[in-house]
Every structure is written in structure tokens, then in C-alpha cells.
Write a protein that holds these residues in place. Structure first.
Motif, PDB file in Angstrom:
ATOM      1  N   SER A  75       0.852  -1.223  -0.110  1.00  0.00           N
ATOM      2  CA  SER A  75       0.015   0.055   0.049  1.00  0.00           C
ATOM      3  C   SER A  75       0.955   1.124   0.096  1.00  0.00           C
ATOM      4  O   SER A  75       1.771   1.304   0.419  1.00  0.00           O
ATOM      5  CB  SER A  75      -0.884  -0.172   1.299  1.00  0.00           C
ATOM      6  N   THR A 122      -2.754   5.051   5.583  1.00  0.00           N
ATOM      7  CA  THR A 122      -2.805   4.476   4.273  1.00  0.00           C
ATOM      8  C   THR A 122      -3.626   5.809   3.550  1.00  0.00           C
ATOM      9  O   THR A 122      -4.451   6.107   3.816  1.00  0.00           O
ATOM     10  CB  THR A 122      -3.547   3.339   4.219  1.00  0.00           C
ATOM     11  N   CYS A 124      -3.345   5.010  -0.338  1.00  0.00           N
ATOM     12  CA  CYS A 124      -3.921   3.959  -1.296  1.00  0.00           C
ATOM     13  C   CYS A 124      -3.642   2.344  -0.986  1.00  0.00           C
ATOM     14  O   CYS A 124      -2.368   2.113  -0.815  1.00  0.00           O
ATOM     15  CB  CYS A 124      -3.308   4.383  -2.888  1.00  0.00           C
ATOM     16  N   LEU A 127      -2.177  -2.104  -3.324  1.00  0.00           N
ATOM     17  CA  LEU A 127      -1.729  -1.730  -4.642  1.00  0.00           C
ATOM     18  C   LEU A 127      -1.025  -3.108  -5.307  1.00  0.00           C
ATOM     19  O   LEU A 127      -0.897  -2.850  -6.458  1.00  0.00           O
ATOM     20  CB  LEU A 127      -0.445  -0.658  -4.600  1.00  0.00           C
ATOM     21  N   GLN A 182      -5.912  13.841  -1.630  1.00  0.00           N
ATOM     22  CA  GLN A 182      -6.782  13.174  -2.703  1.00  0.00           C
ATOM     23  C   GLN A 182      -6.211  13.486  -4.087  1.00  0.00           C
ATOM     24  O   GLN A 182      -6.250  12.611  -5.041  1.00  0.00           O
ATOM     25  CB  GLN A 182      -8.093  14.235  -2.777  1.00  0.00           C
ATOM     26  N   GLN A 185      -4.012  10.353  -4.508  1.00  0.00           N
ATOM     27  CA  GLN A 185      -4.872   9.398  -4.777  1.00  0.00           C
ATOM     28  C   GLN A 185      -5.092   9.237  -6.354  1.00  0.00           C
ATOM     29  O   GLN A 185      -5.376   8.218  -6.932  1.00  0.00           O
ATOM     30  CB  GLN A 185      -6.010   9.361  -4.101  1.00  0.00           C
ATOM     31  N   PHE A 188      -2.670   7.953  -8.441  1.00  0.00           N
ATOM     32  CA  PHE A 188      -2.661   6.605  -8.606  1.00  0.00           C
ATOM     33  C   PHE A 188      -3.867   5.932  -9.206  1.00  0.00           C
ATOM     34  O   PHE A 188      -3.865   4.768  -9.210  1.00  0.00           O
ATOM     35  CB  PHE A 188      -2.306   5.930  -7.225  1.00  0.00           C
ATOM     36  N   ARG A 190      -6.871   6.355  -8.188  1.00  0.00           N
ATOM     37  CA  ARG A 190      -7.746   5.783  -7.109  1.00  0.00           C
ATOM     38  C   ARG A 190      -8.697   7.032  -7.011  1.00  0.00           C
ATOM     39  O   ARG A 190      -8.556   8.252  -6.862  1.00  0.00           O
ATOM     40  CB  ARG A 190      -7.116   5.688  -5.850  1.00  0.00           C
ATOM     41  N   SER A 193     -10.696   9.685  -1.307  1.00  0.00           N
ATOM     42  CA  SER A 193     -11.537   9.444   0.316  1.00  0.00           C
ATOM     43  C   SER A 193     -11.447  10.667   0.980  1.00  0.00           C
ATOM     44  O   SER A 193     -10.924  11.754   0.532  1.00  0.00           O
ATOM     45  CB  SER A 193     -10.720   8.180   0.778  1.00  0.00           C
TER      46      SER A 193
END
Length: 258
Positions: A75, A122, A124, A127, A182, A185, A188, A190, A193
Motif C-alpha cells: 500500500s 494509508t 492507497c 496496490l 486526494q 490518490q 494512482f 484511485r 477518500s
């Protein structure tokens, strides 16, 4: 870890995301009844801190856990320097309050030294499994463009998932309308969150009504108290065989900025 801990006053222009933008209030434990360790905690955490507890879930069909252990999962995490955290007077006051709380005997204090060099939030999860994933050049370029990220740790926090674990909450700096965590994220691929948690303490049993009320009072007391502010200049690609990262490795350190 390469971090720049804020020991002096920061510029007035530095602002942090607020509870209205983040998910901590929404995700808080319901303290209206005694806190019972939930199934996810009894499967992934309780076997590691109290393996002989009668409510341990040793394994479950469709889940990778065997007494709290699982195949190595990698991760992306935001590392937290325990030395800096321990140097914070506010954090030391919080921990002192925990040590005299009615539920102090139900905190697994003995596991803290095993996690001091791997404290993290954490960003992401999952992975890769078994082997560390390759990080694409465009992702590295995105991290360089985002640059170092300043955050504040506040707490105490107890959530509505993994009830039994106590955390510090990460409040990232706000850059205009942008939340840099963000943005990481997104780099990546993602979805964004809205809560990032540094897991610190683990309970070894359910709490009774008095103990639950004491925990709720500590959560209220410390909700918006800054415990540590620092600027992260790198992220870790962390691989672990358990959710408490007892058996873990930092596979790669990914710089933020050039």
C-alpha cells in the motif's frame, strides 16, 4: 524518513481541511452503548494482540486472514515519525490520559514498540499482493508535481469500522480548493477518500458502559487538538503480512517534489 517537523509558527496563510470537508464525524463510533469489538477487528486485529481471547475469529471463508495474518499486501502510506510524535507535549498529555483511563488495562501497550518505526496513514491500499508493484513514470511525475504535503495529526479517534482500534486523524493542508492527499490518490488512479488514520492503540477486550463513556469523553476532549504538524517529503510503498504491520517492509520511498 525525511520530514520537516513544524517546531515554529507556520505562516497564517497555511490552512487545513476541516471536518466539513472530511469524513471523521460521519465515521465516528456510536458511543450510545458499550463498545463491542466488531467482526473486522476480531478477524484482523484481535488475533495479533490477544490471540487467546474467546471472541477471536481465526479465519473466515472468502477472507485472506489466518489468525490475523494474510499474504503480503503493498500500500501507499504517509509515514509518521514516532520520535517527533513522542516529542509533542500534547501527544504526551493524551497518552498520559489514556494510561489513567478506566480502560487502560484493555490497551495492548506491549505492541507499541513493535510498530514505532512503521507508523503511517494509508493513502492507497492494496496496490499489489506478494510482490511490490511497479510505479509508472507518469505517477512519479504526478507526485513530483504535487510536492511536499503538510498535515496535522489530531485525535483521539475511534471509528465505526475496526471498533477496538484507536487512531490519530490526519488533517491535510488545503491548497485553494485542492486536497493534496486526494491529488495523490488521483495520481494512482484511485477515487478520493476523505479520512486518513494513523493506527496507534489496540483494545484487547470489549468495553463496559463506564469504560465506553470514558473513551467518548477522551475523543471529545481531543477532537480538534493538534498533536503534531509536519511536512512529508516522501511516501512509502509499504508491504505487510498483517494489518498492524508487525511483519512489514518499506519496498520503496517515493519522493514528493523534485
Amino acid at each position: 524518513m525525511t520530514t520537516e517537523t513544524a517546531r515554529a509558527a507556520r505562516p497564517n496563510t497555511l490552512a487545513f481541511c476541516t471536518d466539513a470537508e472530511l469524513g471523521y464525524r460521519r465515521s465516528l463510533t456510536d458511543f450510545s452503548e458499550p463498545l463491542a469489538l466488531d467482526e473486522s477487528y476480531r478477524l484482523a486485529h484481535l488475533p495479533l494482540v490477544a490471540p487467546d481471547h474467546p471472541r477471536v475469529i481465526p479465519r473466515r471463508e472468502g477472507k485472506p486472514y489466518e489468525m490475523g495474518r494474510h499474504p503480503r499486501i503493498f500500500s501507499l502510506v504517509l509515514p509518521v515519525d514516532d520520535t517527533d510524535l513522542q516529542a509533542s507535549p500534547a501527544f504526551r498529555e493524551l497518552e498520559a490520559a489514556l494510561k489513567i483511563s478506566p480502560f487502560a488495562g484493555k490497551i495492548a501497550w506491549n505492541v507499541l514498540p513493535r510498530r514505532r518505526d512503521k507508523l503511517h496513514a494509508t493513502i492507497c491500499g492494496s496496490l499489489g499482493t506478494d510482490n511490490a508493484p511497479a510505479i509508472a513514470p507518469e505517477v512519479r511525475h504526478g507526485l513530483a508535481q504535487i510536492g511536499p504535503v503538510t498535515v496535522e495529526l489530531r485525535g483521539l479517534f475511534s471509528g465505526n469500522v475496526n471498533r477496538g482500534r484507536l487512531y490519530l486523524a490526519v488533517y491535510p493542508e488545503r491548497r485553494g480548493e485542492t486536497n493534496p492527499l486526494q491529488a495523490i490518490q488521483a495520481a494512482f488512479g484511485r477515487p478520493p477518500s476523505d479520512l486518513w488514520l494513523v493506527g496507534l492503540y489496540n483494545l484487547t477486550d470489549d468495553l463496559d458502559a463506564t469504560e465506553t463513556a470514558a473513551l467518548a469523553a477522551l475523543v471529545r476532549r481531543w477532537w480538534n487538538v493538534p498533536l503534531l504538524r509536519f511536512t512529508a517529503r516522501e511516501l512509502w510503498l509499504l508491504g505487510a503480512d498483517d494489518d498492524l504491520v508487525f511483519d512489514s517492509e518499506v519496498a520503496e520511498r517515493l519522493p514528493l517534489g523534485g
